[in-house]
Design a protein around this motif. Structure first.
Motif: not given
Lengths: 83, 154
Positions: B62-67
């Motif tokens: 999720e963090i990677e997708a947000e970036a």
């Protein structure tokens, strides 16, 4: 309901995970905590200060008012310290 | 790409892979976190990282997708180790490649700031005094909050 504990929350409850059937009156994370506190002295100790407890339902961070049901996976842990 | 692993990683090799075969990349920014020998005044002999298998991978993805949605990135990488580590050992690597440096720098900082408050990892430090769980820092929450404040300004 599957319940998991991590870090010092697990140290205090004495179990890393357990399969429990809370009464129907348990409908939120908050009410689940109140019920868990009655299950053992270790559980009561783990949840003494709820302000330092974080929760996840089905592997997503949630607030204590979040609903819980019989098929949920609920986890309790202190604020995370990775990185 | 997300990796949660017990094994060590090769910093140079991992970072090189973010631009390999892609001549559209103009910059790669990487951050690695290491086990420090001191925790305040206390000398640390080892640190054990516990995590929540399943949720960890989900949170990191999720963090990677947000970036990826916030910046025009070519590739991103998050590697986080678990298990028993010693001072000097690598714990985490985050990296981002982009056409331009601003996106790479900002995304790299974002990845580590968000990981620190969202990814379910816990550190147990061992010293002469025994073992103790590391407490979360307010400064980490503030670092994440800065991104949320920026969102409101934009």
């Amino acid at each position: 309901m599957k319940i998991l504990y991590f870090s010092w929350v697990r140290d205090k409850t004495g179990v890393s995970n357990e399969e429990l059937t809370p009464p129907v009156s348990v409908t939120t994370v908050e009410s689940l905590i109140d019920w868990l506190k009655e299950q053992s002295a270790g559980h009561a100790q783990a949840f003494t200060d709820v302000s330092v407890i974080r929760a996840a339902v089905n592997q997503e961070h949630v607030k204590l008012q979040h609903p819980v049901g019989p098929d949920d996976e609920v986890a309790f842990f202190p604020p995370v310290t990775g990185g | 790409m997300i990796r949660v692993q017990r094994e060590d990683f090769d910093f140079g090799q991992e970072v090189a892979a973010l631009s390999a075969g892609n001549k559209g990349v103009g910059g790669v920014c990487a951050f690695s976190g290491l086990v420090r020998e001191m925790a305040g005044e206390t000398e640390i002999s080892a640190m054990t990282l516990e995590h929540y298998p399943g949720m960890t991978e989900k949170a990191l993805a999720e963090i990677e997708a947000e970036a990826q949605t916030r910046w025009p990135l070519e590739k991103t990488l998050i590697i986080h180790r678990y298990g028993r580590l010693e001072p000097g050992d690598q714990i985490v690597l985050v990296a981002a490649s982009s056409a331009h440096r601003d996106a790479a720098f900002d995304a790299c900082r974002f990845l580590i700031d968000w990981l620190k408050t969202e990814a379910p990892f816990w550190k147990l430090e061992e010293s002469e005094k025994g073992a103790s769980w590391v407490e979360a820092k307010d400064s980490d929450t503030q670092a994440q909050a800065r991104w949320l404040e920026k969102d409101q300004e934009d």
